[in-house]
Design a protein around this motif. Structure first.
Motif, PDB file in Angstrom:
ATOM      1  N   GLY A 517      -3.346  14.767   3.335  1.00  0.00           N
ATOM      2  CA  GLY A 517      -3.191  14.851   4.781  1.00  0.00           C
ATOM      3  C   GLY A 517      -2.375  13.675   5.283  1.00  0.00           C
ATOM      4  N   ASN A 518      -1.751  13.853   6.438  1.00  0.00           N
ATOM      5  CA  ASN A 518      -0.860  12.812   6.968  1.00  0.00           C
ATOM      6  C   ASN A 518      -1.561  11.478   7.152  1.00  0.00           C
ATOM      7  N   GLU A 519      -2.785  11.537   7.718  1.00  0.00           N
ATOM      8  CA  GLU A 519      -3.453  10.285   8.079  1.00  0.00           C
ATOM      9  C   GLU A 519      -3.873   9.485   6.850  1.00  0.00           C
ATOM     10  N   TRP A 520      -4.405  10.172   5.812  1.00  0.00           N
ATOM     11  CA  TRP A 520      -4.907   9.435   4.659  1.00  0.00           C
ATOM     12  C   TRP A 520      -3.787   9.063   3.683  1.00  0.00           C
ATOM     13  N   ALA A 521      -2.750   9.858   3.601  1.00  0.00           N
ATOM     14  CA  ALA A 521      -1.603   9.480   2.758  1.00  0.00           C
ATOM     15  C   ALA A 521      -0.934   8.234   3.311  1.00  0.00           C
ATOM     16  N   ALA A 522      -0.720   8.204   4.625  1.00  0.00           N
ATOM     17  CA  ALA A 522      -0.114   7.014   5.245  1.00  0.00           C
ATOM     18  C   ALA A 522      -1.036   5.810   5.135  1.00  0.00           C
ATOM     19  N   THR A 523      -2.355   6.062   5.259  1.00  0.00           N
ATOM     20  CA  THR A 523      -3.318   4.956   5.138  1.00  0.00           C
ATOM     21  C   THR A 523      -3.307   4.364   3.737  1.00  0.00           C
ATOM     22  N   LEU A 524      -3.192   5.222   2.725  1.00  0.00           N
ATOM     23  CA  LEU A 524      -3.124   4.725   1.349  1.00  0.00           C
ATOM     24  C   LEU A 524      -1.914   3.815   1.165  1.00  0.00           C
ATOM     25  N   LEU A 525      -0.756   4.227   1.679  1.00  0.00           N
ATOM     26  CA  LEU A 525       0.444   3.394   1.573  1.00  0.00           C
ATOM     27  C   LEU A 525       0.293   2.111   2.384  1.00  0.00           C
ATOM     28  N   ALA A 526      -0.350   2.216   3.557  1.00  0.00           N
ATOM     29  CA  ALA A 526      -0.576   1.029   4.383  1.00  0.00           C
ATOM     30  C   ALA A 526      -1.484   0.029   3.662  1.00  0.00           C
ATOM     31  N   CYS A 527      -2.511   0.548   2.978  1.00  0.00           N
ATOM     32  CA  CYS A 527      -3.420  -0.341   2.245  1.00  0.00           C
ATOM     33  C   CYS A 527      -2.708  -1.026   1.080  1.00  0.00           C
ATOM     34  N   LEU A 528      -1.788  -0.308   0.429  1.00  0.00           N
ATOM     35  CA  LEU A 528      -0.996  -0.943  -0.632  1.00  0.00           C
ATOM     36  C   LEU A 528      -0.173  -2.093  -0.074  1.00  0.00           C
ATOM     37  N   SER A 529       0.444  -1.868   1.080  1.00  0.00           N
ATOM     38  CA  SER A 529       1.256  -2.942   1.685  1.00  0.00           C
ATOM     39  C   SER A 529       0.383  -4.072   2.196  1.00  0.00           C
ATOM     40  N   LEU A 530      -0.868  -3.745   2.603  1.00  0.00           N
ATOM     41  CA  LEU A 530      -1.810  -4.811   2.982  1.00  0.00           C
ATOM     42  C   LEU A 530      -2.237  -5.629   1.780  1.00  0.00           C
ATOM     43  N   ALA A 531      -2.402  -4.970   0.643  1.00  0.00           N
ATOM     44  CA  ALA A 531      -2.868  -5.654  -0.562  1.00  0.00           C
ATOM     45  C   ALA A 531      -1.870  -6.715  -1.025  1.00  0.00           C
TER      46      ALA A 531
END
Length: 556
Positions: A517-531
């Motif tokens: 889904g749009n929200e969780w796919a983008a969140t996964l990428l956002a968390c990678l960039s946060l990491a």
């Protein structure tokens, strides 16, 4: 009598013939032939920035040690008495005062013209990498293949971006910039023709890969060409353009390609790309040779012919690497450094993730705006204008960062630490996860796909474009300053890793968005960039001590 243009000590000195500018000798010079000159054994000279009334300076006393634990003191008397005897009478060929052949003495208008042409070439190449994203559906329908196979038209060209520079960069040091600009770039133009005329998907994929190989000469040579004509204290905005061009080009592609594919068909996207590349090829063909080692080598050859004396040499001619060493430096050293240098590994991973996220946007935007809001390909392309706005904002900020860095150089007596490059990266890093969270949580089905509610995910491109360019500008400069004696290998390693991620993203981003889904796919990428966000902050604090334990990093 020779007039020193730069000092062997890490200082910032006024140029005697151009008092309005100064050269910072502690900065790595991208116009130095690192990959073909054995600097670890021979040491460095200031030949390519030296000025002498006679056009020559004695080699004796000119060599000084490279900033690396692997470097040796340049002493031939004990290791090779015969070579020492031959070198004692050598005259290094250097520039004369106000030498008209020195690219750094050309007028500012002419240098800006060259800079603009170089930036245009990079934009055209980056544009070509993403042009196919404008109309995937028609390619699928015509060849009867899956979307993943069509995505290879993007991925394979980006793979070429990673492999091509491994050859073009060292060849340009041997033969000069001009032939390595002209020949591969015109081959890139030509290979667009079979792409546009392809009768099957295999032809299209192979020719797109070859387009990537040949067009990558622009990515390999652009930074060096800008360094050829601008001294290192005056190239702030020029380097900002270079930093933005590889990211601005791909963003333009879906804007143009979407409308072309929507109206006159996907093959015309490739014809238009060929026309764009052709214009850039004509302009770069008109640019003269800018590479100081090549220009001085030609001058040395002429002096030897005219005088009959073999004493006139360039440093590159004297200390040319054997072919086996060049191959090692080009094909082995970058990967060895990735495994042994934590700064290079982590910074390359950071850059490669940001580059990969850019190509992820080319596939996630059509899902959100095409499938979610029902936009056609042309309108989907227009949503990328927000990323261009972010890029434009970054172009105003990067020269300010360069100015702040120059103030640090002056404050520290002519030599700043590589870590003084990192504030820009620290500024840009938070904008990446912010943009991804905005994109994911303002998209359907979280926000109903009606009215003007598309503005949320569209505006996410602004912080992403800004953070991407500011971050890359600072990270690239940090790697150059950190690995000053191995800058070519460090940049090659970064390019390979970056291109690998850019090539991989298109292959899985669509299934990921559809499944999560749009929200969780983008969140996964956002968390990678946060990491990875703490990386520049950690290196700003501990980078000096890490460099102190490194064999190849600049001395702490």
């Amino acid at each position: 009598m020779a007039t020193r243009f730069i000092s062997k000590a890490p200082t910032a000195l006024l140029c005697p013939h151009h008092p309005q500018r100064f050269h910072i000798s502690s900065h790595p010079d991208l116009s130095y032939p690192y990959q073909t000159t054995n600097v670890l054994l021979s040491g460095f000279t200031d030949e390519y920035r030296e000025v002498s009334e006679t056009g020559t300076v004695p080699l004796a006393g000119a060599l000084y040690r490279a900033q690396s634990r692997l470097a040796h003191e340049p002493d031939y008397a004990s290791s090779d008495p015969e070579k020492s005897y031959k070198l004692k009478d050598v005259q290094l060929v250097v520039w004369k005062p106000d030498d008209p052949e020195d690219p750094r003495n050309w007028s500012k208008l002419y240098k800006w013209m060259i800079t603009s042409v170089v930036a245009l070439c990079v934009v055209s190449v980056a544009f070509g990498s993403a042009i196919m994203t404008g109309d995937f559906h028609d390619v699928q329908d015509e060849f009867g293949v899956s979307e993943t196979v069509v995505a290879l038209t993007v991925s394979l060209m980006v793979v070429g971006f990673g492999l091509g520079p491994l050859a073009w960069a060292p060849l340009s040091e041997l033969y000069g910039r001009r032939p390595l600009w002209i020949i591969p770039f015109w081959l890139y133009v030509i290979f667009n023709i079979p792409c546009a005329l392809a009768k099957n998907i295999g032809t299209l994929l192979v020719c797109r890969f070859l387009c990537g190989i040949f067009s990558s000469t622009a990515l390999a040579l652009a930074g060096g060409t800008i360094s050829d004509v601008w001294d290192n204290n005056e190239r702030g905005f020029a380097i900002a353009l270079f930093a933005a061009a590889p990211y601005g080009g791909p963003v333009l592609a879906p804007i143009v390609g979407g409308f072309i594919g929507e109206t006159i068909g996907w093959r015309w996207m490739l014809w238009v790309n060929m026309m764009f590349a052709g214009v850039a090829a004509v302009l770069i063909t008109l640019v003269p040779e800018t590479y100081a080692p090549a220009l001085l080598r030609h001058r040395a050859e002429k002096m030897r012919r005219d005088t009959g004396s073999d004493c006139y040499k360039t440093e590159q001619e004297l200390f040319l690497r054997p072919l086996s060493d060049m191959l090692t430096e080009t094909l082995v050293r970058p990967f060895e450094m990735l495994l042994t240098e934590p700064i290079l590994l982590l910074m390359s991973l950071y850059i490669c993730l940001i580059y990969g996220l850019l190509y992820a946007f080319f596939f996630s935007f059509p899902i959100v705006f095409g499938e979610g809001y029902g936009f056609n390909d042309g309108k989907v392309g227009l949503t990328f204008c927000s990323v261009l706005v972010g890029l434009a904002l970054a172009l105003f900020v990067t020269p300010l960062l360069e100015r702040k860095y120059m103030q640090q150089v002056e404050r520290k007596g002519g030599k700043a630490d590589p870590e003084d490059r990192l504030p820009g990266m620290m500024l840009g890093a938070p904008f990446i996860p912010i943009s991804l969270f905005i994109f994911g949580w303002t998209s359907p089905p979280i926000v109903e796909a009606i009215g003007a509610r598309w503005i949320g995910p569209c505006l996410s491109g602004v912080p992403f474009g800004f953070g991407m360019v500011v971050l890359y500008f600072s990270a690239n400069a940090y790697l150059i300053d950190t690995f000053s004696s191995h800058v070519a290998s460090a940049l090659a390693a970064k390019t390979v890793v970056r291109s690998g991620m850019g090539a991989a993203m298109p292959l899985f981003i669509v299934p990921m968005y559809h499944n999560l889904g749009n929200e969780w796919a983008a969140t996964l990428l956002a968390c990678l960039s946060l990491a990875i966000l703490p990386i520049p902050f950690l290196f700003y604090t501990y980078g000096k001590s890490i460099r102190a334990r490194s064999k190849r990093a600049a001395a702490a």
